[in-house]
Scaffold this motif. Structure first.
Motif, PDB file in Angstrom:
ATOM      1  N   CYS A   1      37.552  14.733  28.941  1.00  0.00           N
ATOM      2  CA  CYS A   1      37.242  14.781  30.288  1.00  0.00           C
ATOM      3  C   CYS A   1      37.473  16.077  30.890  1.00  0.00           C
ATOM      4  O   CYS A   1      38.891  16.662  30.637  1.00  0.00           O
ATOM      5  CB  CYS A   1      37.808  13.722  31.064  1.00  0.00           C
ATOM      6  SG  CYS A   1      37.327  13.980  32.841  1.00  0.00           S
ATOM      7  N   GLU A   2      36.710  17.091  31.354  1.00  0.00           N
ATOM      8  CA  GLU A   2      37.169  18.429  31.839  1.00  0.00           C
ATOM      9  C   GLU A   2      36.788  18.364  33.259  1.00  0.00           C
ATOM     10  O   GLU A   2      36.705  19.481  33.740  1.00  0.00           O
ATOM     11  CB  GLU A   2      36.781  19.287  30.857  1.00  0.00           C
ATOM     12  CG  GLU A   2      37.294  19.599  29.658  1.00  0.00           C
ATOM     13  CD  GLU A   2      36.925  20.707  28.795  1.00  0.00           C
ATOM     14  OE1 GLU A   2      36.134  21.770  29.239  1.00  0.00           O
ATOM     15  OE2 GLU A   2      37.252  20.783  27.700  1.00  0.00           O
ATOM     16  N   ALA A   3      36.025  17.433  34.066  1.00  0.00           N
ATOM     17  CA  ALA A   3      35.486  17.673  35.138  1.00  0.00           C
ATOM     18  C   ALA A   3      35.917  16.609  36.244  1.00  0.00           C
ATOM     19  O   ALA A   3      35.654  15.403  35.866  1.00  0.00           O
ATOM     20  CB  ALA A   3      33.889  17.494  35.057  1.00  0.00           C
ATOM     21  N   VAL A   4      36.781  17.062  37.356  1.00  0.00           N
ATOM     22  CA  VAL A   4      37.064  16.012  38.355  1.00  0.00           C
ATOM     23  C   VAL A   4      36.771  16.561  39.764  1.00  0.00           C
ATOM     24  O   VAL A   4      36.787  17.664  40.015  1.00  0.00           O
ATOM     25  CB  VAL A   4      38.595  15.838  37.948  1.00  0.00           C
ATOM     26  CG1 VAL A   4      39.336  15.171  39.181  1.00  0.00           C
ATOM     27  CG2 VAL A   4      39.103  15.259  36.770  1.00  0.00           C
ATOM     28  N   ALA A   5      36.442  15.653  40.546  1.00  0.00           N
ATOM     29  CA  ALA A   5      35.954  16.081  42.098  1.00  0.00           C
ATOM     30  C   ALA A   5      36.587  15.041  42.933  1.00  0.00           C
ATOM     31  O   ALA A   5      37.191  13.986  42.427  1.00  0.00           O
ATOM     32  CB  ALA A   5      34.683  16.105  42.166  1.00  0.00           C
ATOM     33  N   VAL A   6      36.758  15.365  44.312  1.00  0.00           N
ATOM     34  CA  VAL A   6      37.770  14.464  45.236  1.00  0.00           C
ATOM     35  C   VAL A   6      36.477  14.365  46.396  1.00  0.00           C
ATOM     36  O   VAL A   6      36.038  15.381  46.867  1.00  0.00           O
ATOM     37  CB  VAL A   6      38.865  15.128  45.733  1.00  0.00           C
ATOM     38  CG1 VAL A   6      39.277  14.367  46.732  1.00  0.00           C
ATOM     39  CG2 VAL A   6      39.718  15.193  44.563  1.00  0.00           C
ATOM     40  N   ASP A   7      36.241  13.160  46.776  1.00  0.00           N
ATOM     41  CA  ASP A   7      35.721  12.836  48.070  1.00  0.00           C
ATOM     42  C   ASP A   7      36.747  12.010  48.898  1.00  0.00           C
ATOM     43  O   ASP A   7      37.191  10.903  48.863  1.00  0.00           O
ATOM     44  CB  ASP A   7      34.594  11.579  47.843  1.00  0.00           C
ATOM     45  CG  ASP A   7      34.032  11.443  49.312  1.00  0.00           C
ATOM     46  OD1 ASP A   7      34.521  11.413  50.291  1.00  0.00           O
ATOM     47  OD2 ASP A   7      32.867  10.955  48.869  1.00  0.00           O
ATOM     48  N   PRO A   8      37.368  12.841  49.710  1.00  0.00           N
ATOM     49  CA  PRO A   8      38.469  12.322  50.547  1.00  0.00           C
ATOM     50  C   PRO A   8      38.152  11.226  51.779  1.00  0.00           C
ATOM     51  O   PRO A   8      39.105  10.487  52.068  1.00  0.00           O
ATOM     52  CB  PRO A   8      39.047  13.428  51.172  1.00  0.00           C
ATOM     53  CG  PRO A   8      38.092  14.469  51.327  1.00  0.00           C
ATOM     54  CD  PRO A   8      37.276  14.236  50.031  1.00  0.00           C
ATOM     55  N   VAL A   9      36.893  11.406  52.142  1.00  0.00           N
ATOM     56  CA  VAL A   9      36.536  10.253  53.096  1.00  0.00           C
ATOM     57  C   VAL A   9      36.447   8.855  52.391  1.00  0.00           C
ATOM     58  O   VAL A   9      36.949   8.023  53.014  1.00  0.00           O
ATOM     59  CB  VAL A   9      34.945  10.765  53.515  1.00  0.00           C
ATOM     60  CG1 VAL A   9      34.464   9.728  54.698  1.00  0.00           C
ATOM     61  CG2 VAL A   9      35.261  12.069  54.476  1.00  0.00           C
ATOM     62  N   ARG A  10      35.852   8.799  51.319  1.00  0.00           N
ATOM     63  CA  ARG A  10      36.151   7.596  50.588  1.00  0.00           C
ATOM     64  C   ARG A  10      37.275   7.343  49.825  1.00  0.00           C
ATOM     65  O   ARG A  10      37.735   6.255  49.410  1.00  0.00           O
ATOM     66  CB  ARG A  10      34.744   7.583  49.409  1.00  0.00           C
ATOM     67  CG  ARG A  10      33.119   7.709  49.974  1.00  0.00           C
ATOM     68  CD  ARG A  10      32.373   7.650  49.094  1.00  0.00           C
ATOM     69  NE  ARG A  10      32.666   6.424  47.893  1.00  0.00           N
ATOM     70  CZ  ARG A  10      31.675   5.350  48.142  1.00  0.00           C
ATOM     71  NH1 ARG A  10      31.293   5.179  49.321  1.00  0.00           N
ATOM     72  NH2 ARG A  10      32.082   4.227  47.284  1.00  0.00           N
ATOM     73  N   GLY A  11      38.078   8.237  49.858  1.00  0.00           N
ATOM     74  CA  GLY A  11      39.415   8.101  49.279  1.00  0.00           C
ATOM     75  C   GLY A  11      39.258   7.938  47.796  1.00  0.00           C
ATOM     76  O   GLY A  11      39.943   6.948  47.227  1.00  0.00           O
ATOM     77  N   GLU A  12      38.552   8.779  47.091  1.00  0.00           N
ATOM     78  CA  GLU A  12      38.111   8.612  45.704  1.00  0.00           C
ATOM     79  C   GLU A  12      38.204   9.818  44.953  1.00  0.00           C
ATOM     80  O   GLU A  12      37.813  10.973  45.173  1.00  0.00           O
ATOM     81  CB  GLU A  12      36.626   8.218  45.638  1.00  0.00           C
ATOM     82  CG  GLU A  12      35.845   7.718  44.378  1.00  0.00           C
ATOM     83  CD  GLU A  12      34.688   7.208  44.693  1.00  0.00           C
ATOM     84  OE1 GLU A  12      34.189   6.502  43.899  1.00  0.00           O
ATOM     85  OE2 GLU A  12      33.807   7.415  45.554  1.00  0.00           O
ATOM     86  N   VAL A  13      38.642   9.591  43.738  1.00  0.00           N
ATOM     87  CA  VAL A  13      38.771  10.715  42.819  1.00  0.00           C
ATOM     88  C   VAL A  13      37.519  10.118  41.679  1.00  0.00           C
ATOM     89  O   VAL A  13      37.473   9.417  41.203  1.00  0.00           O
ATOM     90  CB  VAL A  13      39.808  10.873  41.954  1.00  0.00           C
ATOM     91  CG1 VAL A  13      39.763  11.739  40.732  1.00  0.00           C
ATOM     92  CG2 VAL A  13      41.131  11.030  42.934  1.00  0.00           C
ATOM     93  N   LEU A  14      36.634  11.347  41.393  1.00  0.00           N
ATOM     94  CA  LEU A  14      35.533  11.342  40.476  1.00  0.00           C
ATOM     95  C   LEU A  14      35.889  11.916  39.134  1.00  0.00           C
ATOM     96  O   LEU A  14      36.365  13.131  39.139  1.00  0.00           O
ATOM     97  CB  LEU A  14      34.189  11.685  41.139  1.00  0.00           C
ATOM     98  CG  LEU A  14      33.734  11.172  42.557  1.00  0.00           C
ATOM     99  CD1 LEU A  14      32.733  11.791  43.101  1.00  0.00           C
ATOM    100  CD2 LEU A  14      33.386   9.619  42.336  1.00  0.00           C
ATOM    101  N   LEU A  15      35.643  11.382  38.030  1.00  0.00           N
ATOM    102  CA  LEU A  15      35.755  11.995  36.768  1.00  0.00           C
ATOM    103  C   LEU A  15      34.505  11.778  36.036  1.00  0.00           C
ATOM    104  O   LEU A  15      33.881  10.831  35.937  1.00  0.00           O
ATOM    105  CB  LEU A  15      36.896  11.271  36.051  1.00  0.00           C
ATOM    106  CG  LEU A  15      38.241  11.204  37.003  1.00  0.00           C
ATOM    107  CD1 LEU A  15      38.544   9.894  37.349  1.00  0.00           C
ATOM    108  CD2 LEU A  15      39.519  11.499  36.117  1.00  0.00           C
ATOM    109  N   VAL A  16      34.325  12.778  35.277  1.00  0.00           N
ATOM    110  CA  VAL A  16      32.956  13.038  34.369  1.00  0.00           C
ATOM    111  C   VAL A  16      33.517  13.460  32.895  1.00  0.00           C
ATOM    112  O   VAL A  16      33.977  14.209  32.823  1.00  0.00           O
ATOM    113  CB  VAL A  16      31.858  13.990  34.919  1.00  0.00           C
ATOM    114  CG1 VAL A  16      30.589  13.905  34.041  1.00  0.00           C
ATOM    115  CG2 VAL A  16      31.620  13.782  36.349  1.00  0.00           C
TER     116      VAL A  16
END
Length: 319
Positions: free
Chosen positions: A172-187
């Motif tokens: 995995c080399e791709a990570v993003a954050v949605d702070p409103v949903r309190g969520e870390v996304l990983l691809v």
């Protein structure tokens, strides 16, 4: 350890960057040597504006980028490989402004970084998630407060997240954050199609978490037969995901591969699994020596992108 798919690390790199600069000055966005887009898959012309070139050898092997929301025209970068755990503050012309050592962590393979605001404080999330060999049982995310002063210093994590994949190791080399949903996304990187996972941004307790698989990415380009025959190794790697970022307005997930930029709009009242199930806007990236780092500008109107190996161009892309 860093992955090295097909760009030469140093030999000929300076000439290639100078060539990219010349093309940018002429208003061109392509290096003239790319194969034609896969049949039936529309491509927009690359729209990269060269803002600078990184020449500082401390910035070799850059693998993550996010724009500062506290300092104008400043980007936060980190490297991977066997380098110490550290963050770099770099201006949008490519000059290093400050280096911050990150204390209290073990660095295995840092592959992405995401900036976000939570409860009025700006943070940087560092993703130690690279796993070229598919051997790691556990992985870590480290969250530090974004420094308010740009001078060499040391920082410590405000919190860390230890996790594992639900069905065994993967790269995995791709990570993003949605702070409103309190969520870390990983691809995921090497799976076809790439998989989207989710973790809580602020877990209530210190425990080993299991990432939740929530979807797969639709519309990742595949090479046509001519390209696959002419350059099979490059063709296999073109669609591998190396970075991701949620736009400041939370309406778009940007995904970088070695060759493409994909933009997934989030449907009204939809989640990110809904977003990646739809058709992305897809364009070819401008020339980069191994595209690895991508982040939105603070106003959300453009993206900054760069790659591993010095010298490396730094682009602003208007999607």
């Amino acid at each position: 350890m860093p992955s090295r798919p097909y760009w030469p690390p140093r030999a000929g790199a300076l000439a290639a960057v100078l060539f990219a600069i010349a093309l940018a000055g002429c208003g061109a966005g392509d290096d003239g040597n790319r194969a034609a887009a896969p049949t039936g898959q529309a491509r927009e012309a690359p729209g990269g504006e060269l803002t600078g070139v990184m020449l500082d050898m401390q910035l070799n092997e850059v693998s993550g980028l996010t724009a500062s929301h506290l300092h104008d025209d400043v980007l936060w970068l980190h490297d991977d490989g066997d380098n110490p755990p550290r963050l770099f503050a770099v201006d949008t012309r490519g000059s290093r402004l400050a280096t911050f050592g990150v204390e209290g962590v073990t660095k295995t393979d840092w592959e992405d970084i995401a900036g976000f605001e939570l409860d009025g404080t700006r943070y940087l999330l560092i993703a130690d998630v690279g796993d070229n060999g598919g051997l790691r049982r556990t992985l870590q995310l480290h969250v530090v407060e974004e420094p308010t002063v740009l001078r060499n210093a040391r920082v410590q994590p405000a919190w860390s997240i230890a996790f594992r994949w639900p069905d065994g190791p993967r790269d995995c080399e791709a990570v993003a954050v949605d702070p409103v949903r309190g969520e870390v996304l990983l691809v995921s990187k090497k799976r076809e199609p790439p998989e989207l996972f989710s973790l809580p941004l602020r877990p209530p307790a210190k425990e080993l978490l299991t990432a939740q698989r929530i979807g797969t990415l639709a519309g990742v380009p595949t090479p046509d037969a001519e390209r696959a025959a002419a350059s099979p190794r490059r063709a296999r790697l073109d669609g591998q995901v190396t970075a991701a970022a949620v736009s400041p307005d939370r309406n778009t997930l940007a995904v970088m591969t070695y060759r493409y930029l994909l933009l997934y709009p989030r449907p009204a009242n939809g989640n990110w699994a809904d977003a990646v199930a739809g058709t992305p806007r897809t364009s070819e990236l401008p020339w980069l020596p191994q595209a690895e780092a991508l982040g939105w500008s603070p106003d959300g109107r453009s993206l900054y992108a760069t790659g591993e190996f010095i010298p490396a161009p730094l682009y602003r892309i208007d999607p």
